[in-house]
Design a protein around this motif. Structure first.
Motif, short mmCIF file in Angstrom:
data_model
loop_
_atom_site.label_atom_id
_atom_site.label_comp_id
_atom_site.label_asym_id
_atom_site.label_seq_id
_atom_site.Cartn_x
_atom_site.Cartn_y
_atom_site.Cartn_z
N GLU A 1 23.69 -53.96 67.48
CA GLU A 1 24.94 -53.26 67.31
C GLU A 1 24.94 -53.23 65.66
OE1 GLU A 1 29.47 -53.86 68.50
OE2 GLU A 1 27.99 -55.14 69.25
N PHE A 2 25.14 -54.31 65.21
CA PHE A 2 25.25 -53.94 63.40
C PHE A 2 24.29 -52.93 62.81
CE2 PHE A 2 23.68 -55.42 59.23
CZ PHE A 2 24.92 -55.39 58.71
N ALA A 3 22.97 -53.04 63.49
CA ALA A 3 22.01 -51.92 62.98
C ALA A 3 22.48 -50.55 63.14
CB ALA A 3 20.69 -52.27 63.57
N LYS A 4 23.08 -50.27 64.11
CA LYS A 4 23.76 -48.90 64.59
C LYS A 4 24.74 -48.66 63.73
CE LYS A 4 22.46 -48.92 69.43
NZ LYS A 4 22.79 -49.09 70.76
N LYS A 5 25.72 -49.60 63.42
CA LYS A 5 26.97 -49.48 62.71
C LYS A 5 26.39 -49.19 61.21
CE LYS A 5 30.37 -51.84 65.37
NZ LYS A 5 31.30 -53.18 65.35
N ALA A 6 25.76 -50.08 60.77
CA ALA A 6 25.26 -50.10 59.17
C ALA A 6 24.34 -49.10 58.73
CB ALA A 6 24.67 -51.57 58.88
N GLY A 7 23.49 -48.64 59.62
CA GLY A 7 22.40 -47.78 59.33
C GLY A 7 22.02 -46.89 60.48
N GLY A 8 22.64 -46.71 61.64
CA GLY A 8 22.39 -45.66 62.66
C GLY A 8 20.99 -45.95 63.20
N PHE A 9 20.67 -47.17 63.20
CA PHE A 9 19.12 -47.34 63.83
C PHE A 9 19.37 -48.14 65.22
CE2 PHE A 9 18.21 -46.90 59.47
CZ PHE A 9 16.89 -46.36 59.36
N ASP A 10 18.38 -47.94 65.99
CA ASP A 10 18.49 -48.22 67.57
C ASP A 10 18.40 -49.65 67.36
OD1 ASP A 10 18.95 -45.87 68.30
OD2 ASP A 10 16.54 -45.42 68.63
N ILE B 1 20.67 -57.08 52.98
CA ILE B 1 21.31 -56.94 54.42
C ILE B 1 22.64 -57.64 54.28
CG2 ILE B 1 20.98 -57.47 56.62
CD1 ILE B 1 18.29 -56.59 56.36
N ASP B 2 22.48 -58.79 53.65
CA ASP B 2 23.81 -59.69 53.41
C ASP B 2 25.03 -58.95 52.63
OD1 ASP B 2 22.63 -61.78 54.93
OD2 ASP B 2 22.16 -62.85 53.15
N ASN B 3 24.65 -58.19 51.70
CA ASN B 3 25.52 -57.79 51.01
C ASN B 3 26.24 -56.20 51.88
OD1 ASN B 3 26.99 -56.60 48.55
ND2 ASN B 3 25.63 -54.64 48.71
N ILE B 4 25.39 -55.51 52.85
CA ILE B 4 25.82 -54.60 53.58
C ILE B 4 26.82 -55.38 54.84
CG2 ILE B 4 25.29 -52.88 55.29
CD1 ILE B 4 22.68 -52.54 53.67
N ARG B 5 26.35 -56.55 55.15
CA ARG B 5 27.05 -57.30 56.11
C ARG B 5 28.47 -57.68 55.75
NH1 ARG B 5 25.35 -63.36 58.04
NH2 ARG B 5 26.15 -63.47 60.13
N THR B 6 28.56 -57.96 54.53
CA THR B 6 29.95 -58.46 53.79
C THR B 6 30.99 -57.14 53.97
OG1 THR B 6 29.32 -57.81 51.47
CG2 THR B 6 28.86 -60.06 52.44
N MET C 1 17.48 -53.86 64.91
CA MET C 1 17.63 -54.63 63.95
C MET C 1 16.31 -54.37 63.03
SD MET C 1 20.03 -55.72 61.81
CE MET C 1 19.90 -56.38 60.21
N ASP C 2 15.24 -54.32 63.74
CA ASP C 2 13.96 -54.22 63.09
C ASP C 2 13.64 -53.23 62.48
OD1 ASP C 2 13.21 -57.22 64.17
OD2 ASP C 2 12.34 -56.35 65.96
N LYS C 3 14.03 -52.05 63.12
CA LYS C 3 13.84 -50.74 62.34
C LYS C 3 14.84 -50.61 61.13
CE LYS C 3 12.56 -48.24 66.64
NZ LYS C 3 12.89 -47.18 67.42
N PHE C 4 15.78 -51.15 61.46
CA PHE C 4 16.85 -51.12 60.11
C PHE C 4 16.33 -51.78 58.94
CE2 PHE C 4 21.06 -52.98 58.10
CZ PHE C 4 21.34 -51.74 57.59
N ARG C 5 15.92 -53.18 59.40
CA ARG C 5 15.40 -54.09 58.41
C ARG C 5 13.95 -53.47 57.58
NH1 ARG C 5 15.73 -59.50 57.16
NH2 ARG C 5 17.12 -59.73 58.81
N GLU C 6 13.14 -52.67 58.47
CA GLU C 6 11.99 -52.29 57.97
C GLU C 6 12.35 -50.75 56.94
OE1 GLU C 6 8.18 -51.55 56.91
OE2 GLU C 6 8.95 -53.24 58.33
N LYS C 7 13.46 -50.13 57.12
CA LYS C 7 14.01 -49.17 56.53
C LYS C 7 14.49 -49.59 55.10
CE LYS C 7 15.10 -44.94 55.12
NZ LYS C 7 14.28 -44.25 54.76
N VAL C 8 15.00 -50.66 55.08
CA VAL C 8 15.73 -51.42 54.09
C VAL C 8 14.50 -51.87 53.02
CG1 VAL C 8 17.01 -53.45 53.11
CG2 VAL C 8 17.80 -52.05 55.08
N ARG C 9 13.63 -52.30 53.63
CA ARG C 9 12.44 -52.85 53.03
C ARG C 9 11.60 -51.73 52.20
NH1 ARG C 9 8.57 -56.89 52.92
NH2 ARG C 9 9.81 -58.46 54.20
N GLU C 10 11.40 -50.61 53.17
CA GLU C 10 10.66 -49.37 52.54
C GLU C 10 11.44 -48.98 51.34
OE1 GLU C 10 10.21 -45.19 54.13
OE2 GLU C 10 9.79 -46.66 55.48
#
Length: 423
Positions: free
Chosen positions: A247-256, A141-146, A258-267
């Motif tokens: 807002e970052f979750a929507k931009k980076a992964g299209g998720f509503d 997530i930090d790498n995506i953030r950069t 951050m929890d859903k985005f983090r869970e997808k990255v984990r999966e």
């Protein structure tokens, strides 16, 4: 029409083949037609040569061709039903030739390859790198953030993550004498070892001279002279990363959120790591059992696989080194196949007949499917009984990335020394 195993004596297998007269007659007629069409005999058109003349001129050829085609027909599914691996010795054929109008009955003695009993395939030690899923998720997530970083001009000294824009004079041999600009983001090691450290803590307007110098040179060995470069800091831009919010979750992964985005990255990371580790452990386990089980394998199997590897190369790539590498790889793969096969036999790892029948009905070869599935089970058995240990990676040394592989690094030099180096 068929075959029957009539005698077994260790590695020798004697098989009786039988083809009835009617089926043999069909092959005789087919062979005669083919030879008649190709033969050139004065006074006769191709395909219209009397049988008596064919027999007189090509009788031996006809019999030899019929014998070959008959044997090929009889052995079409032979090795699908006999679970053998042949040795390098040629089969011994009974010296009987087919006679038109009679049943064709003959025997063939095969010498099968007998691999030694497998040893030390239980509890092989497999060491894999430890995996911290939580850390991997955060790092990803930090790498995506950069990738969403924004830079703004600042009067502050440059720091980790900031962009430094520098100018340096044009080379003497350049027609365009305008200064050149380069930019570096501190921490990315874009410019090579040592550079990021030297531009950390600088401000707009600062000037300094840098030079690439060889590292770890041997005493008495002359190092090449490398010109120094004078740099001027044109601008420092501080970095700003987006907040890890919805807002970052929507931009980076299209998720509503951050929890859903983090869970997808984990999966995704968990699935990818599981697949990578499966392949990694399989390779380590195979290497271990191969090391514990050294034996010679049939040369014809190695040759066939080696040639298959070489056909994938271009003509100019088939040098001596490539041929040797192909042969070594083929020998290893053949031994791996035979070893896993023996482990499956030793552990009675069977494939259900229904599964085999379904594969054959789908167009698969019985023997090929059986070998493939049985060896998969054998490898699974080895892995399930392996001793898997995790090893934590060594902590990286301080600094901007690993630069130990570079033979040189950037250093700051005084102006007089720089001018001396240029001379």
């Amino acid at each position: 029409m068929g075959y029957e195993l009539i005698q077994e004596d260790g590695s020798k297998k004697v098989v009786r083949f039988t083809m009835d007269a009617s089926d043999l007659g069909k092959i005789f007629r087919k062979v005669k037609r083919e030879i008649s069409k190709e033969a050139l005999i004065p006074g006769f058109r191709p395909g219209h040569i009397p049988e008596s003349i064919l027999q007189k001129k090509f009788g031996n050829l006809i019999i030899a061709e019929v014998a070959e085609q008959a044997h090929r027909s009889l052995t079409e599914d032979f090795f699908d039903n006999f679970d053998w691996v042949l040795s390098d010795e040629d089969p011994e054929f009974e010296n009987l030739l087919p006679v038109e109008g009679e049943d064709y009955i003959y025997t063939v003695t095969y010498k099968v390859f007998e691999a030694p009993e497998p040893v030390d395939y239980r509890e092989v030690k497999v060491t894999v790198p430890a995996f911290d899923l939580d850390k991997a998720v955060n790092d990803t997530i930090d790498n995506i953030r950069t990738q969403f970083v924004e830079f703004e001009p600042t009067e502050d000294a440059s720091a980790e993550g900031d962009m430094v824009i520098l100018s340096y004079p044009a080379p003497d041999n350049s027609e365009d004498k305008e200064p050149r600009d380069i930019s570096a983001v501190i921490g990315r090691n874009d410019m090579g070892p040592g550079f990021d450290e030297l531009v950390t803590g600088v401000r707009a307007g600062d000037s300094f001279t840098l030079q690439m110098q060889m590292q770890n040179t041997k005493e008495g060995v002359e190092t090449p002279s490398v010109p120094a470069h004078k740099f001027t800091v044109k601008e420092v831009r501080s970095h700003t990363y987006p907040e890890l919010d919805d807002e970052f979750a929507k931009k980076a992964g299209g998720f509503d959120d951050m929890d859903k985005f983090r869970e997808k990255v984990r999966e995704d990371l968990s699935e990818r790591h599981a697949a990578e580790m499966k392949s990694y452990k399989e390779r380590l386990a195979v290497n271990a059992i191969l090391e514990n089980n050294q034996f010679d394998v049939p040369a014809f199997m190695v040759s066939n696989l080696k040639n298959d590897y070489l056909t994938r190369l271009e003509a100019d790539q088939k040098d001596e080194a490539a041929v040797k590498a192909a042969e070594e790889m083929a020998e290893s793969k053949v031994r791996e196949f035979l070893l896993l096969r023996q482990i499956a036999i030793a552990e009675s790892l069977e494939i259900p007949e229904q599964e085999i029948a379904e594969a054959v009905a789908g167009g698969d070869s019985r023997s090929a499917f059986l070998d493939r599935k049985r060896n998969e089970k054998a490898l699974e058995f080895v892995l399930n009984n392996a001793i898997v240990e995790e090893k934590h990676p060594e902590e990286p040394s301080e600094g901007h990335g690993d630069t130990s592989a570079y033979p040189w690094k950037w250093v700051r030099v005084e102006t007089e020394a720089a001018e001396e180096g240029e001379r």
